[in-house]
Motif scaffolding. Structure first.
Motif, PDB file in Angstrom:
ATOM      1  N   GLU A 155      26.116   9.060 -45.114  1.00  0.00           N
ATOM      2  CA  GLU A 155      27.179   9.343 -46.081  1.00  0.00           C
ATOM      3  C   GLU A 155      28.027   8.112 -46.372  1.00  0.00           C
ATOM      4  O   GLU A 155      28.437   7.876 -47.528  1.00  0.00           O
ATOM      5  CB  GLU A 155      28.065  10.470 -45.547  1.00  0.00           C
ATOM      6  N   TYR A 156      28.252   7.291 -45.336  1.00  0.00           N
ATOM      7  CA  TYR A 156      29.122   6.123 -45.500  1.00  0.00           C
ATOM      8  C   TYR A 156      28.336   4.808 -45.481  1.00  0.00           C
ATOM      9  O   TYR A 156      28.915   3.739 -45.307  1.00  0.00           O
ATOM     10  CB  TYR A 156      30.184   6.125 -44.399  1.00  0.00           C
ATOM     11  N   ASP A 187      34.075   2.063 -44.150  1.00  0.00           N
ATOM     12  CA  ASP A 187      35.164   2.975 -44.498  1.00  0.00           C
ATOM     13  C   ASP A 187      35.854   3.502 -43.236  1.00  0.00           C
ATOM     14  O   ASP A 187      35.215   4.019 -42.331  1.00  0.00           O
ATOM     15  CB  ASP A 187      34.582   4.147 -45.300  1.00  0.00           C
ATOM     16  N   THR A 189      37.600   6.046 -42.911  1.00  0.00           N
ATOM     17  CA  THR A 189      37.428   7.494 -42.772  1.00  0.00           C
ATOM     18  C   THR A 189      36.240   7.793 -41.873  1.00  0.00           C
ATOM     19  O   THR A 189      36.280   8.682 -41.016  1.00  0.00           O
ATOM     20  CB  THR A 189      37.214   8.156 -44.145  1.00  0.00           C
ATOM     21  N   PHE A 190      35.183   6.997 -42.071  1.00  0.00           N
ATOM     22  CA  PHE A 190      33.999   7.121 -41.204  1.00  0.00           C
ATOM     23  C   PHE A 190      34.377   6.803 -39.768  1.00  0.00           C
ATOM     24  O   PHE A 190      34.011   7.534 -38.838  1.00  0.00           O
ATOM     25  CB  PHE A 190      32.901   6.171 -41.675  1.00  0.00           C
TER      26      PHE A 190
END
Length: 362
Positions: A155-156, A187, A189-190
């Motif tokens: 996803e990242y 990222d 967030t990851f």
């Protein structure tokens, strides 16, 4: 986890043999050595990159097997239409963790090669839990699912750094994990999600809820759903307090996928059982099948003779003129009763027996 309740090794192995056979697994016997190239080509799968090698009379470089799973997969008869369920009791040859000298390591385990669905996964985890229970009622089985992490990596777009990230997670080093992601422009967030996973361990249901919050892609969500399905099945048969969720358990992503797990017992300070799904490895040898299994490391258990303070059940004393047939008949009587019996002309020094029979001629 440091108490030392000695376990009778032969009784344990017999119990595990009965357990595995009752679920339809058949014993797999293998050679003590394989061509070295098998291990060289799959060295990332091995616990140690080292092997004892020799050249056979045909000039082939051989190795005393450092791993059982590779030997089973290489020699499997499984096809896309026929599952193979096997168990084994074998020795492998690896360097000792402390002395670095090669040693013979005894282990027992099982492999399921074929179509691994939710039931097959639940069955294998159940057998892992029952294996631990046979060793020591004080046990825990820690479970993870690599799909949660691999989904986040995709996803990242962080797959390039998978090895480093796996290492941070395994050591629960969340500080350096976040710093690493920052330096590699991954990222944040990851980084926060993975740090949350790395620290998530304990009650299966509670940790599962943590995982649901970070599983923001299809693969991760499917992995969480699979974990929930498996746990619900195992919970219904009374193992909910013994099976924990621990996302810091990671294995080499080049070979492992899906469920991975480790087992511990109160009578040993070490990891005594490891296992997982390894479709990528079996795919190198057989197309269209999956594989999953585990090994119990007998050498990490406090195996020994469980003694009641006696060296035997009966001592039969005989003399030079005692009728040999009479001695044999007496010894056989005790042996047929399952007793440990010793025949001797005099009482052995420093030996204790529950009873004695004197056949010596006066």
């Amino acid at each position: 986890m440091n108490k030392r309740n000695y376990i009778n090794g032969e009784e344990l192995c017999f119990s595990l043999k009965k357990l595995y056979e009752s679920f339809g697994y058949v014993q797999f016997k293998m050679s003590k050595f394989e061509e070295y190239s098998v291990y060289l080509d799959n060295k990332n799968f091995l616990k140690s990159p080292y092997a004892i090698t020799f050249t056979d009379l045909n000039g082939k470089l051989m190795a005393l097997k450092p791993d059982v799973t590779l030997s089973i997969v290489k020699n499997t008869k499984t096809t896309a239409d026929a599952d193979q369920k096997v168990y084994y009791r074998e020795s492998v040859y690896r360097p000792d963790k402390t002395t670095k000298e090669f040693k013979e390591i005894s282990q027992m385990g099982l492999e399921f090669i074929g179509k691994i669905d939710d039931y097959a996964t639940a069955e294998i985890l159940l057998l892992a839990a029952k294996s631990l229970e046979a060793i020591d009622g004080d046990f825990v089985l820690d479970v993870s699912h690599l799909g949660v992490l691999t989904g986040l990596l995709q996803e990242y777009n962080a797959q390039t750094y998978a090895a480093e990230i796996y290492a941070f997670i395994s050591s629960k080093n969340t500080h350096d994990l976040i710093d690493f992601c920052n330096r590699k422009n991954i990222d944040q967030t990851f980084a926060k999600k993975v740090a949350t996973l790395a620290g998530a361990k304990g009650n299966f249901r509670q940790v599962l809820e943590v995982a649901k919050k970070v599983a923001t892609n299809k693969e991760s969500a499917n992995a969480v759903s699979a974990l929930e399905t498996i746990f619900n099945a195992l919970q219904n048969i009374g193992f909910d307090d013994k099976i924990r969720l621990d996302f810091s358990i990671v294995n080499d992503g080049d070979y492992y996928n899906g469920i991975v797990f480790q087992g511990y017992v109160g009578s040993s300070a070490y990891t005594v059982l490891t296992g997982g799904r390894y479709d990528k490895l079996v795919g190198k040898f057989v197309n269209g099948v999956s594989a999953m299994g585990f090994a119990v490391y007998l050498d990490e258990l406090p195996l020994g003779e469980v003694s009641d303070g006696f060296d035997g059940d009966a001592l039969v004393l005989y003399g030079a003129d005692t009728d040999v047939a009479k001695v044999l008949k007496t010894v056989q009587k005790y042996a047929e009763q399952g007793k440990k019996v010793c025949a001797a002309k005099s009482v052995p020094q420093n030996k204790n027996f529950k009873t004695s029979v004197n056949l010596q001629e006066k």
